[in-house]
Design a protein around this motif. Structure first.
Motif, short mmCIF file in Angstrom:
data_model
loop_
_atom_site.label_atom_id
_atom_site.label_comp_id
_atom_site.label_asym_id
_atom_site.label_seq_id
_atom_site.Cartn_x
_atom_site.Cartn_y
_atom_site.Cartn_z
N LEU A 37 0.94 -1.06 0.17
CA LEU A 37 0.09 -0.46 0.36
C LEU A 37 0.67 1.17 -0.16
N MET A 38 2.08 1.44 1.18
CA MET A 38 2.81 3.26 0.53
C MET A 38 3.77 2.24 -0.63
N GLN A 39 3.67 1.29 -0.93
CA GLN A 39 4.59 1.38 -2.48
C GLN A 39 3.68 2.01 -3.79
N PHE A 40 2.78 1.53 -3.55
CA PHE A 40 1.61 2.37 -4.81
C PHE A 40 0.95 3.54 -4.33
N SER A 41 1.23 3.89 -3.07
CA SER A 41 0.39 5.34 -2.47
C SER A 41 1.75 6.33 -3.17
#
Length: 284
Positions: free
Chosen positions: A17-21
């Motif tokens: 999720l952090m990478q996607f954000s």
């Protein structure tokens, strides 16, 4: 064993999720800059930067936006200067002269938090009412009043957060040496000088990019302002008016104006980062 697997699974999901954000935010930034470059660069000429609008500029004829560039710099520079001159003493008073945790300190910080989140159009309406009461017409002075009110909470809250990061030992050392509160405050400001540049940057960036607040208070003029009581063009308003045109050439100039505004802000960021890194080296 199953609990460890669940924790590892949650960690992987959080990491994804952090990478996607991060990818989403970075991609959005590149998309915006890419759009401005693609649509604005073909219309960016030397005449556009060095000339004021000629007759019919906003219907596709000759001229430039020098008036808006200088108007934005005048407006943002003066309002940021006033915001810093007013905001620093307020912040020093709340942190050095008012007892921490007191009702006054909590109330003041709450008020500045609320002021920080108020839309700029509200500041424009308030400043417009003040201008009517004082008999001031739409002008550079009106815009400076508006943007100063808008940026003071930014300066105060940013500096307040920076002062909270100062080690308590530093304040105790200055007091043990017999320093007055004002002398201690100067030591604190010197300690957070790189952060002070960041506060100035935030205020200047908000000032130069605001359109709602200045829409009611600065007016608009094809001339470069010489006095404070003259109407003033700004880059955000120039972009707004040009994008409102149905003529493709004028719309292209709007993106070129946005490119100039982006370049100004980028230059300020680079200069501020350079000064901050230089200050950190000197302090080290």
């Amino acid at each position: 064993m199953s609990s460890i697997k669940k924790r590892l699974r949650k960690e992987k999901i959080a990491k994804l999720l952090m990478q996607f954000s991060g990818i989403l935010i970075t991609g959005s930034l590149f998309f915006i800059i890419g759009t401005i470059l693609y649509k604005g660069l073909p219309h960016l000429t030397l005449d556009m930067i060095t000339q004021t609008p000629k007759g019919g500029f906003y219907i596709g004829k000759d001229g430039g936006i020098l008036n808006a560039i200088l108007g934005s710099l005048y407006l943002a520079g003066l309002s940021t200067l006033l915001a810093v001159l007013i905001g620093i003493p307020i912040c020093i008073y709340l942190n050095m002269y008012v007892k921490k945790g007191s009702t006054l300190a909590k109330t003041a910080k709450l008020i500045f938090d609320v002021l920080f989140g108020i839309p700029s159009i509200v500041y424009g309406a308030i400043a417009f009412s003040i201008m009517i009461w004082l008999g001031v017409r739409a002008s550079l002075l009106g815009g400076v009043i508006t943007i100063t009110l808008l940026t003071i909470p930014i300066v105060v809250r940013t500096l307040d957060e920076l002062l909270q990061t100062i080690p308590a030992e530093l304040n105790q050392i200055t007091k043990s040496l017999g320093a007055t509160r004002w002398e201690s405050a100067k030591v604190m400001l010197s300690y957070i000088k790189p952060g002070l540049f960041t506060a100035i940057l935030l205020a200047f960036g908000r000032a130069i990019g605001d359109v709602a607040g200045v829409l009611l208070t600065t007016g608009f003029s094809d001339n470069i302002p010489v006095y404070l009581d003259e109407p003033t063009a700004t880059l955000p308003l120039a972009i707004f008016f040009q994008l409102s045109s149905p003529i493709p050439e004028v719309q292209g100039r709007a993106y070129a104006s946005a490119l100039i505004l982006t370049f100004i802000i980028l230059s300020i960021v680079i200069c501020t980062q350079y000064l901050a890194s230089k200050q950190r080296k000197n302090r080290g």
